[in-house]
Design an enzyme around this catalytic site. Structure first.
Site, mmCIF file in Angstrom:
data_model
loop_
_atom_site.group_PDB
_atom_site.id
_atom_site.type_symbol
_atom_site.label_atom_id
_atom_site.label_comp_id
_atom_site.label_asym_id
_atom_site.label_seq_id
_atom_site.Cartn_x
_atom_site.Cartn_y
_atom_site.Cartn_z
ATOM 1 N N ASP A 189 0.221 -1.776 0.866
ATOM 2 C CA ASP A 189 1.618 -1.358 0.754
ATOM 3 C C ASP A 189 2.406 -2.443 0.024
ATOM 4 O OD1 ASP A 189 1.185 0.999 2.474
ATOM 5 O OD2 ASP A 189 0.894 -0.504 4.036
ATOM 6 N N SER A 238 -4.582 -0.221 4.449
ATOM 7 C CA SER A 238 -3.539 0.250 3.538
ATOM 8 C C SER A 238 -3.008 -0.903 2.701
ATOM 9 C CB SER A 238 -2.386 0.880 4.328
ATOM 10 O OG SER A 238 -1.494 1.556 3.476
ATOM 11 N N SER A 281 -2.782 3.674 0.488
ATOM 12 C CA SER A 281 -1.923 2.666 -0.146
ATOM 13 C C SER A 281 -0.652 3.314 -0.674
ATOM 14 C CB SER A 281 -2.657 1.975 -1.311
ATOM 15 O OG SER A 281 -3.786 1.278 -0.859
#
Length: 342
Positions: A275, A273, A235
């Site tokens: 983001d 992830s 992340s």
């Protein structure tokens, strides 16, 4: 000249990004009215964790700041983000911490705010807390971040230089095959109505292959053991601030570019992830917001600042071994410069 083995920021190595000047600290705190504090928790090899607080002066439910949020990939938790997106306002400081400590941090932030005189009449608060998973290098299930650690980061926040690397919410993080953590950068630019500053802070923990000055860099390229194959997830939490007169919609556009900037550093934006970028302005909502045609310099500034902050998060980190024997090495400056021909 760089002393081998000494953590050094990118700009000191001649690896600053873009042509815009930085503020005096090259940090988020170059934006007037923004303070940053860290609480770092280290008990090797079991715990490498902590919390980072970003505290805009005067922010509160009665004095919210215009803000926008953008999600590049939503495998993560940015508590409070839906209200920011809906109302376009930020009404609390922002905390960055470990995934399983995010909920305790949010509760501690609410308690801290309710004790303040300016919130005496508050019946609702929207705490904003971001997280990255430090489970590779820390015992994440122990949830080591507690109320007193959150309060220490909030009350200790200052407007001076910002510590980077293995501090606060970046203590146990890895990115792009290397040890990572907190990174920060700023840019100064002139707009039609005067000079403004933009600053960013990243909590870097994402997958992909590092790119520096257009060249891919793996651990093996700089003489380190290559931990791959590893999951290409992770992340990154990005917080951007500016004293430019932007409204919430324009700040959302700025946040979008902040997430785009991760691609310059080699981000994979993988399935696993998270983001995220949050952007806020330090001025209260202003009907005289800049016209959209004037935003291009700010877009350039946030792209350059995020790319440099990610590189700083790697160069200022220190090699760390976690509770299960996993080791992530810091990006070595001397070997990086040799690889780049510097």
């Amino acid at each position: 000249m760089h002393t081998p083995g000494t953590p050094t920021r990118a700009r000191a190595l001649g690896l600053g990004v873009g042509g815009l000047p930085t503020g005096p600290y090259n940090a988020l705190t170059d934006v007037p009215g923004v303070r940053v504090g860290h609480t770092t928790l280290v008990d090797p090899p079991r715990v490498h964790s902590g919390v980072t607080a970003i505290v805009p002066d005067g922010v509160g439910p009665e004095s919210p700041l215009p803000a926008g949020v953008f999600v590049g990939n939503g495998y993560g938790k940015l508590l409070g983000s839906t209200q920011v997106a809906e109302l376009g306002t930020l009404e609390t400081p922002v905390l960055l911490t470990s995934t399983l400590s995010a909920f305790r941090a949010a509760d501690a932030l609410v308690g801290w705010l309710l004790e303040r005189p300016e919130t005496a009449g508050a019946r609702s608060l929207n705490p904003v807390v971001g997280e990255c998973n430090d489970g590779l290098l820390s015992d994440i299930r122990s949830r080591p971040v507690r109320e007193e650690h959150v309060r220490a980061a909030l009350t200790g926040a200052s407007a001076g230089p910002v510590a980077e690397g293995c501090v606060g919410g970046g203590t146990g993080l890895t990115a792009l095959g290397f040890k990572a953590g907190i990174g920060t950068s700023s840019r100064r630019l002139a707009l039609a109505d005067g000079p403004v500053t933009l600053g960013v802070l990243v909590q870097a923990n994402f997958g992909g292959t590092l790119r520096v000055a257009g060249r891919t860099v793996t651990p093996a390229d700089v003489g380190l053991p290559d931990p791959r194959p590893v999951p290409d997830d992770g992340s990154c939490m990005i917080v951007a601030a500016t004293d430019a007169p932007l409204d919430a919609r324009q700040l959302t556009r700025l946040a979008r570019r902040a997430v785009y900037a991760l691609a310059r550093s080699g981000a994979a934006y993988a399935h696993g992830s998270g983001d995220y970028a949050l952007a806020f302005a330090t001025r209260p909502a202003d009907p005289r917001a800049l016209p959209d045609t004037a935003l291009d310099p700010l877009f350039v500034a946030v792209l350059d600042a995020v790319e440099e902050a990610v590189l700083d998060s790697l160069l200022t980190a220190t090699t760390t071994t976690g509770p299960h024997g996993d080791t992530r090495h810091a990006l070595p400056a001397t070997e990086l410069l040799a690889l780049l021909g510097g």
